[in-house]
Enzyme design. Structure first.
Site: not given
Ligand code: HEM
Ligand SMILES: CC(=O)N[C@H]1CO[C@H](CO)[C@@H](O)[C@@H]1O
Ligand SMILES: *[C@@H]1O[C@H](CO)[C@@H](O)[C@H](O)[C@H]1NC(C)=O
Ligand SMILES: *[C@@H]1O[C@H](CO)[C@@H](O)[C@H](O)[C@H]1NC(C)=O
Length: 323
Positions: A58, A62-63, A68, A70, A72, A90, A190, A243, A246, A251
């Site tokens: 993730r 985002h980076d 790009g 990089d 950042s 977060n 996801h 998920d 799993t 997968d």
């Molecule tokens: C299509 C639109 C997308 C939306 C709306 C979205 C949104 C989110 C949100 C809201 C979370 C939860 C973050 C949290 O609560 O801390 C999440 C988690 C995650 N996203 Fe996405 N995401 C998208 C696309 C992607 C893409 C393209 C990737 C990677 C190529 C990605 C990888 C991940 C991963 C791996 C997690 C789990 C992070 C963790 O367990 O620390 N997501 N995403």
């Molecule tokens: C969903 C969540 O845990 N959000 C927290 C992310 O971190 C900021 C502080 O940097 C909190 O204010 C949020 O509640």
């Protein structure tokens, strides 16, 4: 004629002149132990903290989408600059994704000081971790340099959020040159990791007058989510696996879950119903090889987005600060 064709391709973004300077063997002479050090670092880290793979994937996504690929996103804020990572929910918390990059950088600075960029470390850590948890191997050409700009105000509107419509999400990817099919393949990420309750609470509590939850959720799944999240307003760290079938394995289960109402985020649900995306979620649910191929290709492309080479950027001494 050739020149015209070349510049046309260039403006269409089909030929990226900086891409040609990257190579998978970039550090072969300057840091021969690069691959080994990366492997050792990610293996140790993932075994002790199994959330690392998802956090890193993730972080990399985002980076790349902001300024790009990089690094950042790794820069800390200073009294003079609010950095990218502090705009992003977060990511400001000490995460496993940051930690694995910092560990690799420390080991690499001992072996070959001032040579390996943080951007390359994040790209390779992501690929190695994805592969380690069961996902596809794909090539990561190297030679990225670290960016000099990291600003919080560049983030909002440039990352997909679960509150966005599928059209908005398609357009965030499209402006960066990613097709709907590539967007869907990348969202297969996801299949690992978790989301905090507030990211999907509007779909499971007080959804409408007639229903607690969005009808696209499987009712028993929604009930389970309400239980798991019941205290989320007091305890914002509560979270649920993306998920549930799993959770730690890369997968195609994310796609298999969607038609059963087992998607977690609102955007996961609409991806399986909107006609622009559904054809691809159906395909990847049926055929894991098709998903892995598409995911690998899209990740390779993502890893080249907006990179800096040549005289642009720098090789950071520390990943969390500009030199
Ligand atoms: C299509 C639109 C997308 C939306 C709306 C979205 C949104 C989110 C949100 C809201 C979370 C939860 C973050 C949290 O609560 O801390 C999440 C988690 C995650 N996203 Fe996405 N995401 C998208 C696309 C992607 C893409 C393209 C990737 C990677 C190529 C990605 C990888 C991940 C991963 C791996 C997690 C789990 C992070 C963790 O367990 O620390 N997501 N995403
Ligand atoms: C969903 C969540 O845990 N959000 C927290 C992310 O971190 C900021 C502080 O940097 C909190 O204010 C949020 O509640
Ligand atoms: C749902 O609505 C009820 C009644 O209006 C309220 O007490 C409760 O706090 C709401 N729950 C959430 C999570 O918003
Ligand atoms: C699944 O996808 C792969 C890769 O695209 C393809 O070679 C294979 O024929 C597909 N399998 C089926 C059963 O459609």
């Amino acid at each position: 004629m050739a020149l015209i064709l070349f510049s046309l391709l260039f403006f269409l973004g089909l030929v990226n002149p900086s891409e040609s300077r990257l190579s998978v063997n970039y550090y072969q002479k300057s840091c021969p132990r690069f691959s080994q050090i990366m492997q050792d670092t990610i293996t140790n880290k993932q075994i002790t903290s199994p959330t690392t793979a998802a956090a890193t994937l993730r972080l990399f996504f985002h980076d790349c989408f902001i300024e790009g690929c990089d690094a950042s996103v790794l820069v800390s804020s200073t009294p003079f600059n609010e950095a990218e990572r502090d705009a992003d929910m977060n990511l400001s918390l000490p995460g496993d994704g940051f930690d694995v990059v910092v560990r690799a950088k420390t080991a690499l600075e001992l072996a070959c000081p001032g040579v390996v960029s943080c951007a390359d470390i994040l790209a390779v850590a992501t690929r190695d971790l994805v592969t380690m948890v069961g996902g596809p191997f794909y090539k990561v050409p190297l030679g990225r340099r670290d960016g000099l700009v990291s600003r919080a105000n560049r983030v909002e509107g440039n990352l997909p959020r679960p509150t966005m419509s599928i059209s908005q999400i398609i357009s965030i990817f499209a402006v960066r040159g990613f097709s709907v099919q590539e967007m869907v393949a990348l969202s297969g990420a996801h299949t690992i990791g978790f989301s905090h309750c507030k990211e999907f609470s509007s779909g499971i509590y007080n959804y409408s007058r007639s229903s607690q939850s969005n009808p696209s959720y499987n009712p028993r799944f929604a009930e389970g989510l309400r239980k798991a999240c019941s205290d989320y307003q007091k305890n914002p760290t509560l979270s649920v696996f993306n998920d549930i079938m799993t959770p730690n394995k890369f997968d195609n289960m994310y796609f298999q879950n969607l038609p059963k109402g087992l998607g977690l985020l609102a955007t996961d649900h609409t991806m399986a119903t909107d006609p622009r995306t559904r054809q691809f979620t159906d395909l990847y649910a049926k055929n894991q090889s098709a998903f892995f191929e598409a995911f690998g290709r899209a990740m390779e492309k993502l890893g080249l987005y907006g990179i800096k080479t040549g005289r642009r950027g720098e090789i950071r001494r520390r990943c969390d600060a500009l030199n």
